[in-house]
Write an enzyme that holds these catalytic residues in place. Structure first.
Site, PDB file in Angstrom:
ATOM      1  N   ASP A  72       0.814  -1.218   0.000  1.00 17.52           N
ATOM      2  CA  ASP A  72       0.000   0.000   0.000  1.00 17.52           C
ATOM      3  C   ASP A  72       0.846   1.265   0.000  1.00 17.52           C
ATOM      4  O   ASP A  72       0.367   2.335  -0.377  1.00 17.52           O
ATOM      5  CB  ASP A  72      -0.937   0.027   1.213  1.00 17.52           C
ATOM      6  CG  ASP A  72      -2.021  -1.039   1.116  1.00 17.52           C
ATOM      7  OD1 ASP A  72      -2.357  -1.446  -0.010  1.00 17.52           O
ATOM      8  OD2 ASP A  72      -2.525  -1.455   2.168  1.00 17.52           O
ATOM      9  N   LYS A  99      -5.179  -4.298  -8.818  1.00 22.43           N
ATOM     10  CA  LYS A  99      -5.869  -3.580  -7.743  1.00 22.43           C
ATOM     11  C   LYS A  99      -7.080  -2.864  -8.335  1.00 22.43           C
ATOM     12  O   LYS A  99      -7.606  -3.274  -9.352  1.00 22.43           O
ATOM     13  CB  LYS A  99      -4.895  -2.588  -7.074  1.00 22.43           C
ATOM     14  CG  LYS A  99      -3.747  -3.251  -6.353  1.00 22.43           C
ATOM     15  CD  LYS A  99      -4.232  -3.970  -5.120  1.00 22.43           C
ATOM     16  CE  LYS A  99      -3.092  -4.517  -4.297  1.00 22.43           C
ATOM     17  NZ  LYS A  99      -3.577  -5.187  -3.100  1.00 22.43           N
ATOM     18  N   ARG A 146      -5.202   5.002  -3.569  1.00 23.45           N
ATOM     19  CA  ARG A 146      -3.765   5.160  -3.337  1.00 23.45           C
ATOM     20  C   ARG A 146      -3.147   6.173  -4.306  1.00 23.45           C
ATOM     21  O   ARG A 146      -2.236   6.908  -3.932  1.00 23.45           O
ATOM     22  CB  ARG A 146      -3.028   3.822  -3.467  1.00 23.45           C
ATOM     23  CG  ARG A 146      -3.515   2.766  -2.514  1.00 23.45           C
ATOM     24  CD  ARG A 146      -3.144   3.073  -1.083  1.00 23.45           C
ATOM     25  NE  ARG A 146      -3.711   2.038  -0.214  1.00 23.45           N
ATOM     26  CZ  ARG A 146      -3.889   2.166   1.066  1.00 23.45           C
ATOM     27  NH1 ARG A 146      -3.548   3.278   1.671  1.00 23.45           N
ATOM     28  NH2 ARG A 146      -4.414   1.196   1.769  1.00 23.45           N
TER      29      ARG A 146
END
Length: 192
Positions: A72, A99, A146
């Site tokens: 992450d 992801k 992210r």
């Protein structure tokens, strides 16, 4: 109190911050540079990356054995690598291609959009850094939390600021992200 910027705009901040002496130091180097604290939360391996200011950051690599504890944090590692001298690499991170988006491609696109030399590879990415602040620009988050967080932090360290497309997607994993970042920027003391 100062009003926070609109959620899709992260203006540049003075660099280094008060008390800082330059970009972060290399891992394992002197001067209180980046340190990685590895631990487990339940069955998940995690890592906390702490960065302090020092005179110079050197390129490094993250290997496949380190990726699970940093998966992450890898977008922010890409930004950190942009400020290091030399070429940094991440290997063994092919899972990032599966992801919310192809995070390797989204990361490389975001870094390039703010003036960073970055390349995607089959199982990771590389960043050629120079010890200077990124230019800034517009980051397309691709609705990936992210990448939006990367854009926000990049806006703080860039020379011109960063516009983030779809910034609200950070709520998927960190609803208070922008509030906490604003507190950090404005020196609200102990945050966590």
């Amino acid at each position: 109190p100062r009003a926070p910027p609109p959620p899709n705009t992260c203006p540049p901040q003075p660099h280094p911050p008060p008390g800082g002496g330059g970009p972060p130091a290399p891992p394992g180097g002197g001067g209180g540079g980046p340190s990685l604290a590895r631990r487990r939360v339940g069955v998940e391996r995690v890592g906390d990356l702490e960065v302090r200011y020092a005179e110079q950051l050197s390129a490094t690599k993250i290997t496949s054995s380190e990726v699970p504890g940093l998966v992450d944090e890898l977008p922010l590692f890409g930004l950190l690598a942009a400020c290091a001298r030399g070429e940094s690499w991440v290997y063994g991170a092919a899972e990032l291609r599966h992801k919310e988006t192809d995070r390797i491609e989204a990361l490389v696109e975001a870094l390039r959009a703010i003036g960073v030399r970055a390349k995607g590879h089959e199982d990771g990415f590389s960043v050629t850094g120079v010890p200077t602040r990124p230019r800034g620009g517009r980051v397309h988050s691709h609705h990936d939390h992210r990448i939006a967080m990367l854009g926000a932090v990049a806006g703080l360290v860039s020379r011109e600021g960063v516009q983030i497309e779809s910034p609200a997607c950070v709520a998927v994993s960190f609803p208070g992200f922008y509030d906490l970042l604003d507190q950090l920027v404005h020196g609200a003391g102990e945050l966590i």
